[in-house]
Design an enzyme around this catalytic site. Structure first.
Site, PDB file in Angstrom:
ATOM      1  N   GLY A 389    -103.908  -5.518  44.718  1.00  9.90           N
ATOM      2  CA  GLY A 389    -103.823  -6.864  45.250  1.00  9.90           C
ATOM      3  C   GLY A 389    -104.626  -7.855  44.427  1.00  9.90           C
ATOM      4  O   GLY A 389    -105.011  -7.578  43.284  1.00  9.90           O
ATOM      5  N   ARG A 391    -107.714  -8.845  44.447  1.00  7.23           N
ATOM      6  CA  ARG A 391    -109.000  -8.390  43.911  1.00  7.23           C
ATOM      7  C   ARG A 391    -108.782  -7.451  42.743  1.00  7.23           C
ATOM      8  O   ARG A 391    -109.478  -7.540  41.729  1.00  7.23           O
ATOM      9  CB  ARG A 391    -109.835  -7.700  44.993  1.00  7.23           C
ATOM     10  CG  ARG A 391    -111.255  -7.353  44.503  1.00  7.23           C
ATOM     11  CD  ARG A 391    -112.082  -6.647  45.565  1.00  7.23           C
ATOM     12  NE  ARG A 391    -113.489  -6.580  45.180  1.00  7.23           N
ATOM     13  CZ  ARG A 391    -114.040  -5.614  44.448  1.00  7.23           C
ATOM     14  NH1 ARG A 391    -113.277  -4.613  44.001  1.00  7.23           N
ATOM     15  NH2 ARG A 391    -115.317  -5.627  44.160  1.00  7.23           N
ATOM     16  N   CYS A 392    -107.837  -6.536  42.864  1.00  9.57           N
ATOM     17  CA  CYS A 392    -107.571  -5.596  41.779  1.00  9.57           C
ATOM     18  C   CYS A 392    -107.192  -6.312  40.487  1.00  9.57           C
ATOM     19  O   CYS A 392    -107.514  -5.845  39.394  1.00  9.57           O
ATOM     20  CB  CYS A 392    -106.428  -4.650  42.158  1.00  9.57           C
ATOM     21  SG  CYS A 392    -106.777  -3.552  43.543  1.00  9.57           S
ATOM     22  N   MET A 393    -106.486  -7.437  40.606  1.00 15.06           N
ATOM     23  CA  MET A 393    -105.970  -8.131  39.429  1.00 15.06           C
ATOM     24  C   MET A 393    -106.972  -9.082  38.797  1.00 15.06           C
ATOM     25  O   MET A 393    -106.619  -9.832  37.888  1.00 15.06           O
ATOM     26  CB  MET A 393    -104.710  -8.924  39.812  1.00 15.06           C
ATOM     27  CG  MET A 393    -103.537  -8.064  40.224  1.00 15.06           C
ATOM     28  SD  MET A 393    -102.014  -9.018  40.436  1.00 15.06           S
ATOM     29  CE  MET A 393    -102.449 -10.096  41.806  1.00 15.06           C
TER      30      MET A 393
END
Length: 402
Positions: A389, A391-393
């Site tokens: 999501g 945050r991951c990106m």
């Protein structure tokens, strides 16, 4: 022209000033039903739509005053330095599939490329049919469409290959073969790009497995590290020891999570949305625990391991607050599982009580809004096929101090 802000991150919620993203490119077009599992994607994304979604994400950040740095731009600039090119190419040649004969061909080919062409090859990959002059037994036994240089579609998830702790950077050790070279490229940027010339490195990819999605900066001096599918207990211990030695932490909470694709990182089940609040996957909220680590009593002494406690209780004590508010979604277990799979708990704070989330997680977003958290919704139907999501990106490089 104003001077770029110095790297500094001491929380998940301080106002975001600078972030590192990777706009998905040709590497996504390398995904097929034959290789998507090996390359850690759950499907074959629609590339142009994924790019549109990512552009929207980047525009949202810019519209809120965030400086967006793109990995390909930084890497292209860093590769102007001969030492940077050598390190990036060495990362490719470390692949044991190549052997000496094919390895020499790959090395010679990569050395002929311009910086921009080299970046395209390093991230987008090179297939057998694209490599001139191939030879050797490894070459002969490859299928025509096999990759001599594997593509890196998971570069999209910049959170995992580096973590900033105040003004120091941990270049992480990614657990799975499909991702390990991502840290090589991140390390090249931090070691050779002029913007990061003064940065200290506190973790390197040759150490025990540690991934950035498992590292939450709960508050200055308090770090939570998930251990499960990607980060090992030894990786968490190593980060804690380094952080204690450099005065970057007083407490590190080690949080066991299921070794499962759906919960690959700690940030797939919880993220901070305010100084004292987080969204937590309700199906496991009551069972999450933490083992507090504190600094050793002296050199060469073991870290002190506290007794296991409920995660939110241990977090509150370490953060110095009465309690950590858990945002309640009131979802039934099936609906909660669906929204967790769709990265409903994976939010990116731009400031306290202001977060970016995927638009499809209606119930989770509604619960956050009801709790006073402003949510900026973005599309993610194609971006989410890699199980990540907002945050991951994103890898925050500068936030305002907590």
């Amino acid at each position: 022209m104003s001077e770029s802000p110095a790297p500094y991150v001491d929380s998940e919620v301080g106002r975001l000033r600078t972030v590192l993203l990777h706009r998905p490119g040709p590497e996504l077009s390398r995904l097929t039903p034959r290789n998507n599992d090996e390359l850690l994607f759950d499907g074959v994304p629609w590339v142009s739509r994924a790019q549109e979604e990512h552009d929207q994400f980047a525009d949202v950040l810019r519209s809120h005053g965030v400086e967006v740095l793109l990995l390909t731009d930084l890497l292209t600039e860093a590769l102007q330095a001969p030492a940077a090119r050598e390190a990036a190419i060495a990362g490719v040649l470390a692949d044991p599939r190549l052997g000496d004969d094919l390895g020499r061909v790959v090395r010679d080919y990569l050395q002929t490329l311009s910086a921009a062409e080299l970046v395209a090859a390093l991230i987008g990959g090179v297939s057998k049919t694209e490599l001139p002059g191939g030879r050797g037994i490894a070459w002969a036994l490859m299928d025509a469409h096999d990759f001599v240089v594997s593509p890196l579609p998971n570069c999209l998830f910049t959170r995992d290959s580096s973590v900033w702790l105040r003004g120091q950077v941990a270049v992480t050790s990614l657990a799975l073969e499909a991702r390990r070279r991502e840290s090589t490229l991140t390390g090249v940027i931090y070691a050779h790009h002029p913007r990061f010339a003064l940065a200290d490195t506190l973790f390197t990819p040759d150490l025990e497995p540690l991934e950035g999605g498992d590292v939450l900066l709960l508050a200055p001096g308090t770090i939570a590290v998930g251990v499960g599918e990607r980060t090992t207990p030894a990786g968490a211990e190593r980060l804690a020891r380094q952080a204690f030695a450099r005065g970057l932490a007083e407490t590190v909470l080690v949080v066991p999570i299921a070794q499962d694709r759906a919960t690959m990182h700690l940030d797939t089940v919880c993220t901070m949305v305010d100084r004292d609040a987080m969204i937590v996957y309700p199906n496991i909220a009551d069972s999450m625990v933490a083992y507090p680590l504190t600094a050793p009593e002296g050199p060469d002494q073991p870290l002190r391991v506290g007794g296991v406690r409920p995660f939110l209780e241990a977090a509150a004590q370490a953060m110095g607050v009465d309690r950590v508010r858990m945002i309640e979604t009131d979802l039934d277990p099936i609906a909660a599982e669906r929204e967790q799979w769709d990265d409903g708990n994976n939010t990116l704070c731009l400031a306290p009580r202001l977060a970016v989330a995927y638009e499809r997680n209606h119930a989770t977003n509604a619960a956050l809004e009801a709790a006073g958290i402003e949510i900026i919704e973005i599309a993610g139907s194609e971006l989410g096929s890699g199980r990540g999501g907002p945050r991951c990106m994103s890898c925050p490089i500068t936030r305002d101090p907590y």
